[in-house]
Motif scaffolding. Sequence first.
Motif, PDB file in Angstrom:
ATOM      1  N   MET A 207     -14.445 -49.535 -21.793  1.00 34.27           N
ATOM      2  CA  MET A 207     -15.306 -48.517 -20.992  1.00 34.27           C
ATOM      3  C   MET A 207     -14.893 -47.264 -22.005  1.00 34.27           C
ATOM      4  SD  MET A 207     -15.932 -47.660 -17.154  1.00 34.27           S
ATOM      5  CE  MET A 207     -13.956 -47.385 -16.946  1.00 34.27           C
ATOM      6  N   ILE A 208     -15.903 -46.387 -22.118  1.00 37.21           N
ATOM      7  CA  ILE A 208     -15.655 -45.200 -22.686  1.00 37.21           C
ATOM      8  C   ILE A 208     -16.006 -44.062 -21.596  1.00 37.21           C
ATOM      9  CG2 ILE A 208     -15.914 -43.274 -24.587  1.00 37.21           C
ATOM     10  CD1 ILE A 208     -15.837 -46.052 -26.527  1.00 37.21           C
ATOM     11  N   GLU A 209     -15.399 -43.006 -21.309  1.00 37.87           N
ATOM     12  CA  GLU A 209     -15.735 -41.886 -20.441  1.00 37.87           C
ATOM     13  C   GLU A 209     -14.841 -40.612 -20.800  1.00 37.87           C
ATOM     14  OE1 GLU A 209     -15.197 -43.385 -16.545  1.00 37.87           O
ATOM     15  OE2 GLU A 209     -13.005 -43.335 -16.955  1.00 37.87           O
ATOM     16  N   ARG A 210     -15.100 -39.577 -20.375  1.00 38.26           N
ATOM     17  CA  ARG A 210     -14.610 -38.371 -20.311  1.00 38.26           C
ATOM     18  C   ARG A 210     -13.235 -38.528 -19.884  1.00 38.26           C
ATOM     19  NH1 ARG A 210     -13.980 -33.190 -18.137  1.00 38.26           N
ATOM     20  NH2 ARG A 210     -14.226 -31.589 -19.479  1.00 38.26           N
ATOM     21  N   LEU A 211     -12.057 -38.231 -20.727  1.00 37.34           N
ATOM     22  CA  LEU A 211     -10.828 -38.057 -20.364  1.00 37.34           C
ATOM     23  C   LEU A 211     -10.553 -37.400 -18.845  1.00 37.34           C
ATOM     24  CD1 LEU A 211      -7.812 -38.867 -21.173  1.00 37.34           C
ATOM     25  CD2 LEU A 211      -7.503 -36.409 -21.876  1.00 37.34           C
ATOM     26  N   ARG A 212      -9.980 -37.918 -17.840  1.00 43.33           N
ATOM     27  CA  ARG A 212      -9.686 -37.368 -16.643  1.00 43.33           C
ATOM     28  C   ARG A 212      -8.155 -36.968 -16.568  1.00 43.33           C
ATOM     29  NH1 ARG A 212     -11.198 -42.876 -15.543  1.00 43.33           N
ATOM     30  NH2 ARG A 212      -9.021 -43.447 -15.064  1.00 43.33           N
TER      31      ARG A 212
ATOM     32  N   LEU B 100      -7.994 -27.138 -23.347  1.00 40.62           N
ATOM     33  CA  LEU B 100      -8.700 -26.291 -23.776  1.00 40.62           C
ATOM     34  C   LEU B 100      -9.891 -27.211 -24.237  1.00 40.62           C
ATOM     35  CD1 LEU B 100      -6.631 -24.140 -26.146  1.00 40.62           C
ATOM     36  CD2 LEU B 100      -7.946 -23.334 -24.330  1.00 40.62           C
ATOM     37  N   ALA B 101      -9.885 -28.345 -24.720  1.00 33.55           N
ATOM     38  CA  ALA B 101     -11.120 -29.051 -24.971  1.00 33.55           C
ATOM     39  C   ALA B 101     -11.901 -29.547 -23.738  1.00 33.55           C
ATOM     40  CB  ALA B 101     -10.676 -30.220 -25.804  1.00 33.55           C
ATOM     41  N   LEU B 102     -11.287 -29.817 -22.802  1.00 38.37           N
ATOM     42  CA  LEU B 102     -11.797 -30.267 -21.762  1.00 38.37           C
ATOM     43  C   LEU B 102     -12.608 -29.186 -20.674  1.00 38.37           C
ATOM     44  CD1 LEU B 102      -9.408 -32.988 -20.100  1.00 38.37           C
ATOM     45  CD2 LEU B 102     -11.668 -33.398 -21.248  1.00 38.37           C
ATOM     46  N   ASP B 103     -12.203 -27.889 -20.999  1.00 33.97           N
ATOM     47  CA  ASP B 103     -12.655 -26.819 -20.391  1.00 33.97           C
ATOM     48  C   ASP B 103     -13.770 -26.172 -21.130  1.00 33.97           C
ATOM     49  OD1 ASP B 103     -11.097 -26.876 -18.010  1.00 33.97           O
ATOM     50  OD2 ASP B 103      -9.453 -25.453 -18.932  1.00 33.97           O
ATOM     51  N   CYS B 104     -14.246 -26.498 -22.456  1.00 29.39           N
ATOM     52  CA  CYS B 104     -15.028 -26.251 -23.295  1.00 29.39           C
ATOM     53  C   CYS B 104     -16.308 -26.678 -23.185  1.00 29.39           C
ATOM     54  CB  CYS B 104     -14.584 -25.976 -24.559  1.00 29.39           C
ATOM     55  SG  CYS B 104     -15.885 -25.468 -26.127  1.00 29.39           S
ATOM     56  N   PRO B 105     -17.489 -26.162 -22.955  1.00 23.49           N
ATOM     57  CA  PRO B 105     -18.775 -26.505 -22.792  1.00 23.49           C
ATOM     58  C   PRO B 105     -19.114 -27.478 -23.941  1.00 23.49           C
ATOM     59  CG  PRO B 105     -19.104 -24.273 -22.728  1.00 23.49           C
ATOM     60  CD  PRO B 105     -17.574 -24.618 -22.965  1.00 23.49           C
ATOM     61  N   THR B 106     -18.833 -27.301 -25.248  1.00 26.47           N
ATOM     62  CA  THR B 106     -19.177 -27.919 -26.361  1.00 26.47           C
ATOM     63  C   THR B 106     -18.213 -28.542 -26.897  1.00 26.47           C
ATOM     64  OG1 THR B 106     -18.646 -25.974 -27.770  1.00 26.47           O
ATOM     65  CG2 THR B 106     -21.015 -26.165 -26.838  1.00 26.47           C
ATOM     66  N   ALA B 107     -17.007 -29.175 -26.137  1.00 22.64           N
ATOM     67  CA  ALA B 107     -16.014 -29.894 -26.564  1.00 22.64           C
ATOM     68  C   ALA B 107     -15.687 -30.961 -25.373  1.00 22.64           C
ATOM     69  CB  ALA B 107     -14.978 -29.186 -27.047  1.00 22.64           C
ATOM     70  N   THR B 108     -15.298 -32.131 -25.736  1.00 21.36           N
ATOM     71  CA  THR B 108     -14.701 -33.141 -25.069  1.00 21.36           C
ATOM     72  C   THR B 108     -13.624 -33.865 -25.494  1.00 21.36           C
ATOM     73  OG1 THR B 108     -15.574 -34.704 -23.311  1.00 21.36           O
ATOM     74  CG2 THR B 108     -16.318 -34.755 -25.583  1.00 21.36           C
ATOM     75  N   ILE B 109     -12.853 -34.491 -24.561  1.00 23.33           N
ATOM     76  CA  ILE B 109     -12.006 -35.636 -25.176  1.00 23.33           C
ATOM     77  C   ILE B 109     -12.651 -37.155 -24.380  1.00 23.33           C
ATOM     78  CG2 ILE B 109      -9.684 -36.821 -25.060  1.00 23.33           C
ATOM     79  CD1 ILE B 109      -8.578 -33.775 -25.019  1.00 23.33           C
ATOM     80  N   LEU B 110     -12.923 -38.028 -25.164  1.00 24.96           N
ATOM     81  CA  LEU B 110     -13.272 -39.219 -24.705  1.00 24.96           C
ATOM     82  C   LEU B 110     -12.181 -40.218 -24.751  1.00 24.96           C
ATOM     83  CD1 LEU B 110     -16.661 -39.286 -26.635  1.00 24.96           C
ATOM     84  CD2 LEU B 110     -16.430 -38.835 -24.150  1.00 24.96           C
ATOM     85  N   ALA B 111     -12.288 -41.015 -23.662  1.00 27.46           N
ATOM     86  CA  ALA B 111     -11.080 -42.083 -23.330  1.00 27.46           C
ATOM     87  C   ALA B 111     -11.727 -43.478 -23.171  1.00 27.46           C
ATOM     88  CB  ALA B 111     -10.295 -41.469 -21.996  1.00 27.46           C
ATOM     89  N   ALA B 112     -10.948 -44.489 -24.046  1.00 29.55           N
ATOM     90  CA  ALA B 112     -11.520 -45.708 -23.841  1.00 29.55           C
ATOM     91  C   ALA B 112     -10.210 -46.395 -23.020  1.00 29.55           C
ATOM     92  CB  ALA B 112     -11.085 -46.472 -25.437  1.00 29.55           C
ATOM     93  N   HIS B 113     -10.977 -47.135 -22.249  1.00 26.22           N
ATOM     94  CA  HIS B 113      -9.979 -47.957 -21.191  1.00 26.22           C
ATOM     95  C   HIS B 113      -9.883 -49.622 -21.400  1.00 26.22           C
ATOM     96  CE1 HIS B 113     -10.935 -44.093 -19.382  1.00 26.22           C
ATOM     97  NE2 HIS B 113      -9.662 -44.002 -18.963  1.00 26.22           N
ATOM     98  N   ASP B 114      -9.066 -50.296 -21.158  1.00 28.23           N
ATOM     99  CA  ASP B 114      -8.869 -51.672 -21.255  1.00 28.23           C
ATOM    100  C   ASP B 114      -9.656 -52.125 -19.915  1.00 28.23           C
ATOM    101  OD1 ASP B 114      -6.982 -51.693 -19.384  1.00 28.23           O
ATOM    102  OD2 ASP B 114      -5.600 -52.236 -20.831  1.00 28.23           O
ATOM    103  N   GLU B 115      -9.767 -53.630 -19.751  1.00 34.64           N
ATOM    104  CA  GLU B 115      -9.950 -54.345 -18.688  1.00 34.64           C
ATOM    105  C   GLU B 115      -9.561 -53.900 -17.267  1.00 34.64           C
ATOM    106  OE1 GLU B 115      -8.846 -56.065 -21.152  1.00 34.64           O
ATOM    107  OE2 GLU B 115     -10.504 -56.039 -22.281  1.00 34.64           O
ATOM    108  N   ALA B 116      -8.228 -53.290 -17.566  1.00 31.21           N
ATOM    109  CA  ALA B 116      -7.589 -53.089 -16.194  1.00 31.21           C
ATOM    110  C   ALA B 116      -7.521 -51.635 -15.926  1.00 31.21           C
ATOM    111  CB  ALA B 116      -6.088 -53.363 -16.396  1.00 31.21           C
ATOM    112  N   GLY B 117      -8.405 -50.701 -16.717  1.00 31.39           N
ATOM    113  CA  GLY B 117      -8.644 -49.182 -16.400  1.00 31.39           C
ATOM    114  C   GLY B 117      -7.403 -48.569 -17.023  1.00 31.39           C
ATOM    115  N   VAL B 118      -6.533 -49.084 -18.096  1.00 34.09           N
ATOM    116  CA  VAL B 118      -5.477 -48.435 -18.668  1.00 34.09           C
ATOM    117  C   VAL B 118      -6.169 -47.656 -19.946  1.00 34.09           C
ATOM    118  CG1 VAL B 118      -3.450 -48.756 -20.063  1.00 34.09           C
ATOM    119  CG2 VAL B 118      -3.669 -49.964 -17.998  1.00 34.09           C
ATOM    120  N   LEU B 119      -5.713 -46.422 -20.056  1.00 33.75           N
ATOM    121  CA  LEU B 119      -6.083 -45.713 -21.312  1.00 33.75           C
ATOM    122  C   LEU B 119      -5.440 -46.273 -22.536  1.00 33.75           C
ATOM    123  CD1 LEU B 119      -7.335 -42.912 -22.214  1.00 33.75           C
ATOM    124  CD2 LEU B 119      -4.941 -42.122 -22.358  1.00 33.75           C
ATOM    125  N   VAL B 120      -6.544 -46.781 -23.502  1.00 31.74           N
ATOM    126  CA  VAL B 120      -5.824 -47.382 -24.822  1.00 31.74           C
ATOM    127  C   VAL B 120      -6.592 -46.432 -25.947  1.00 31.74           C
ATOM    128  CG1 VAL B 120      -5.615 -49.611 -23.764  1.00 31.74           C
ATOM    129  CG2 VAL B 120      -7.994 -48.887 -24.623  1.00 31.74           C
TER     130      VAL B 120
END
Length: 135
Positions: free
Chosen positions: A1-6, A35-55
């Motif tokens: 699963m890929i979503e925005r970094l929390r 800075l990236a998470l607060d910028c409207p034209t930037a983001t950090i995307l995060a991939a998680h494994d089946e257990a929800g761990v950031l990978v």
Amino acid sequence: MIERLREEEIPAAISLWEAAGLAHPWNDSTRDIRLALDCPTATILAAHDEAGVLVGTVMAGFDGHRGWLYSLAVADSQRGKGIGGKLVAAAEDFLRAQGAPVIRLMVRADNEAVSAFYESAGYERGEFLVFGKRF
């Protein structure tokens, strides 16, 4: 699963960057992430494994002229499973939605493994010199 970094995943993202050799003492990784998470034209995307761990992570930003990719990192235990490619594709989608007509990224000249990864994802080597200035 890929979503925005929390927010609560910032320490885990920094650990991932350190393990991948992307964190350096001259950069404040926590500041860079915020800075990236607060910028409207930037983001950090995060991939998680089946257990929800950031990978995995990738930072994407649009400067109004080009899209840029930074800090692609995948946990050693998860490499070879296509996570890096999925993160890049998700970042490309984000940048396309921002209006970026081109995407650029930087790879250290001696990092052939990463260069090969990006070439396999359709990126071409450019003939650029990169200059920088720290504040």
